[in-house]
Design a protein around this motif. Structure first.
Motif, short mmCIF file in Angstrom:
data_model
loop_
_atom_site.label_atom_id
_atom_site.label_comp_id
_atom_site.label_asym_id
_atom_site.label_seq_id
_atom_site.Cartn_x
_atom_site.Cartn_y
_atom_site.Cartn_z
N PHE A 1 22.24 49.53 18.96
CA PHE A 1 22.60 50.91 19.03
C PHE A 1 21.77 51.31 20.20
CE2 PHE A 1 18.89 49.94 16.60
CZ PHE A 1 17.70 50.99 16.86
N ASP A 2 22.27 52.36 20.59
CA ASP A 2 21.98 52.93 21.93
C ASP A 2 20.61 53.50 22.04
OD1 ASP A 2 23.96 52.37 23.69
OD2 ASP A 2 25.35 54.07 22.46
N ARG B 1 4.14 49.77 19.98
CA ARG B 1 5.52 50.05 18.71
C ARG B 1 4.67 50.32 17.60
NH1 ARG B 1 10.71 48.62 18.17
NH2 ARG B 1 10.84 48.10 20.36
N ARG B 2 3.49 49.93 17.39
CA ARG B 2 2.52 50.30 16.16
C ARG B 2 2.43 51.63 15.95
NH1 ARG B 2 -3.07 47.30 16.30
NH2 ARG B 2 -3.17 47.93 14.30
N CYS B 3 2.67 52.57 17.04
CA CYS B 3 2.22 53.98 16.81
C CYS B 3 3.62 54.72 17.16
CB CYS B 3 1.47 54.38 18.11
SG CYS B 3 -0.37 54.27 17.48
N HIS B 4 4.59 53.98 16.92
CA HIS B 4 6.18 54.61 17.22
C HIS B 4 6.28 55.70 16.31
CE1 HIS B 4 8.53 51.96 20.30
NE2 HIS B 4 7.12 52.28 20.86
N GLN B 5 6.10 55.30 14.97
CA GLN B 5 6.25 56.32 13.98
C GLN B 5 5.60 57.69 14.16
OE1 GLN B 5 8.36 56.27 11.14
NE2 GLN B 5 9.08 54.41 11.91
N GLU B 6 4.31 57.50 14.89
CA GLU B 6 3.73 58.93 14.97
C GLU B 6 4.17 59.53 16.15
OE1 GLU B 6 -0.65 60.95 15.41
OE2 GLU B 6 -0.60 58.81 14.31
N ALA B 7 4.31 58.64 17.14
CA ALA B 7 4.76 59.45 18.55
C ALA B 7 6.12 59.92 18.66
CB ALA B 7 4.69 58.34 19.61
N PHE B 8 7.08 59.32 17.59
CA PHE B 8 8.33 59.64 17.78
C PHE B 8 8.77 60.35 16.48
CE2 PHE B 8 8.00 56.11 20.84
CZ PHE B 8 8.19 56.93 21.96
N PHE B 9 8.39 60.15 15.53
CA PHE B 9 8.94 60.67 14.21
C PHE B 9 7.92 61.39 13.22
CE2 PHE B 9 10.99 56.52 15.43
CZ PHE B 9 12.25 56.89 15.80
N GLY B 10 6.82 61.67 13.68
CA GLY B 10 5.70 62.59 12.70
C GLY B 10 5.22 61.81 11.80
N SER B 11 5.23 60.69 11.66
CA SER B 11 4.58 60.05 10.71
C SER B 11 3.29 59.46 11.15
CB SER B 11 5.29 58.80 9.95
OG SER B 11 6.72 59.39 9.38
N LYS B 12 2.18 59.85 10.35
CA LYS B 12 0.94 59.68 10.86
C LYS B 12 0.50 58.06 10.71
CE LYS B 12 -0.67 63.52 12.10
NZ LYS B 12 -0.91 64.14 13.42
N VAL B 13 -0.27 57.70 11.71
CA VAL B 13 -0.86 56.19 11.46
C VAL B 13 -2.24 56.22 11.41
CG1 VAL B 13 1.01 55.31 12.82
CG2 VAL B 13 -1.02 55.83 14.10
N SER B 14 -2.96 55.29 10.97
CA SER B 14 -4.47 55.46 10.66
C SER B 14 -5.29 55.57 12.11
CB SER B 14 -4.80 54.27 10.13
OG SER B 14 -4.98 53.06 10.86
N ASP B 15 -6.47 56.14 11.83
CA ASP B 15 -7.40 56.16 13.10
C ASP B 15 -7.71 55.06 13.63
OD1 ASP B 15 -7.32 59.14 12.69
OD2 ASP B 15 -9.27 59.11 11.70
N ALA C 1 23.31 59.25 21.24
CA ALA C 1 23.33 58.49 19.94
C ALA C 1 22.12 58.76 19.29
CB ALA C 1 23.18 57.06 20.19
N ASN C 2 21.30 59.71 19.89
CA ASN C 2 19.77 59.86 19.31
C ASN C 2 19.87 60.74 18.12
OD1 ASN C 2 16.82 59.64 19.71
ND2 ASN C 2 16.90 61.85 19.48
N LYS C 3 20.71 61.78 17.89
CA LYS C 3 21.00 62.55 16.64
C LYS C 3 21.23 61.62 15.38
CE LYS C 3 23.19 66.25 14.51
NZ LYS C 3 24.13 67.48 14.72
N ALA C 4 22.27 60.58 15.56
CA ALA C 4 22.45 59.91 14.49
C ALA C 4 21.27 58.78 14.24
CB ALA C 4 23.84 59.09 14.87
N PHE C 5 20.77 58.50 15.07
CA PHE C 5 19.46 57.72 14.89
C PHE C 5 18.51 58.32 14.14
CE2 PHE C 5 15.45 55.85 16.26
CZ PHE C 5 15.51 54.54 15.82
N VAL C 6 18.07 59.49 14.66
CA VAL C 6 16.99 60.19 13.75
C VAL C 6 17.43 60.45 12.47
CG1 VAL C 6 15.93 62.63 13.43
CG2 VAL C 6 16.11 61.59 15.96
N GLU C 7 18.65 60.69 12.17
CA GLU C 7 19.09 60.83 10.86
C GLU C 7 19.07 59.54 9.92
OE1 GLU C 7 23.20 62.40 11.01
OE2 GLU C 7 22.62 64.52 11.54
N TYR C 8 19.25 58.56 10.66
CA TYR C 8 19.28 57.25 10.12
C TYR C 8 17.79 56.92 9.56
CZ TYR C 8 18.65 52.15 10.12
OH TYR C 8 18.31 50.88 9.56
#
Length: 220
Positions: free
Chosen positions: A7-8, A105-119, A207-214
């Motif tokens: 996916f793009d 990649r360990r911090c992608h969830q926080e950097a791009f999707f708003g899910s926190k990672v540990s300190d 393609a980003n909108k569909a990916f965020v929804e996914y």
């Protein structure tokens, strides 16, 4: 015809798209996200993307796909013919993946999707990215390309891995990962001016909108 699964928004998928575009190869895209469906697992044993379907069978893992494309379609090589120069490009590809791509990649969830990672994770990643970029500055030529005067697979890995690592560093730590590097920032700008890269960026934006929804569907 070659068929590329992925996916793009995936940087690894886009690495193969750029390799194919650089070589002028025709291919068909099969849009698929990583999954564990039995049918896809027959193509990609871990359910990962990208996966490349060739006339002889399936190939997975980005580095191996790029090496296959270079061996099968030698025009406009991504790896030098000289054994030492070729090893150096492969060294740079692996270095960028291990010490910049994977830590970020360990911090992608926080950097791009708003899910926190540990300190602790944030601290580890910040340290790893600094050390990785410092090491890359020692190893790379940036004259003007990562491995020297010629575009190579190392530049593809640099473009799509260091760019994301830089975004993580900027968003989470307010650090410009490319600042002070001898040529990295200039090379990133140079690569982003390539028409093939701009086309891939446009595809990614679409393609980003569909990916965020996914992604968000798994967080509910």
């Amino acid at each position: 015809m070659l068929k590329l699964y992925g996916f793009d928004v995936s940087n690894y998928f886009n690495m193969i798209k750029l390799a194919l575009a650089y070589k002028g190869l025709d291919y068909q895209v099969e849009v698929v996200y990583p999954n564990q469906e039995p049918e896809f697992l027959t193509k990609s044993p871990m359910g990962k993307v990208p996966a490349l379907e060739t006339e002889d069978g399936m190939i997975v893992e980005t580095n191996i796909i790029m090496e296959y494309l270079d061996a099968k379609y030698p025009d406009k090589p991504l790896y030098p013919a000289d054994p030492f120069a070729q090893a150096r490009v492969k060294e740079l590809v692996k270095f960028i993946e291990l010490y910049l791509e994977l830590p970020a990649r360990r911090c992608h969830q926080e950097a791009f999707f708003g899910s926190k990672v540990s300190d602790e994770t944030r601290k580890d990643v910040k340290r790893a990215l600094f050390r990785g970029m410092t090491g890359l500055n020692r190893l790379a030529s940036f004259s003007p390309y990562v491995a020297g005067e010629e575009f190579s697979a190392a530049d593809i890995m640099f473009l799509y891995s260091v760019d994301l690592a830089s975004s993580v560093a900027k968003k989470l730590f307010e650090i410009d990962l490319l600042e002070g590097s001898n040529g990295a920032k200039a090379l990133m700008a140079k690569l982003n001016e390539l028409p093939e890269v701009q086309k891939i960026a446009a595809d990614r934006k679409t393609a980003n909108k569909a990916f965020v929804e996914y992604v968000t569907s798994f967080q509910k």
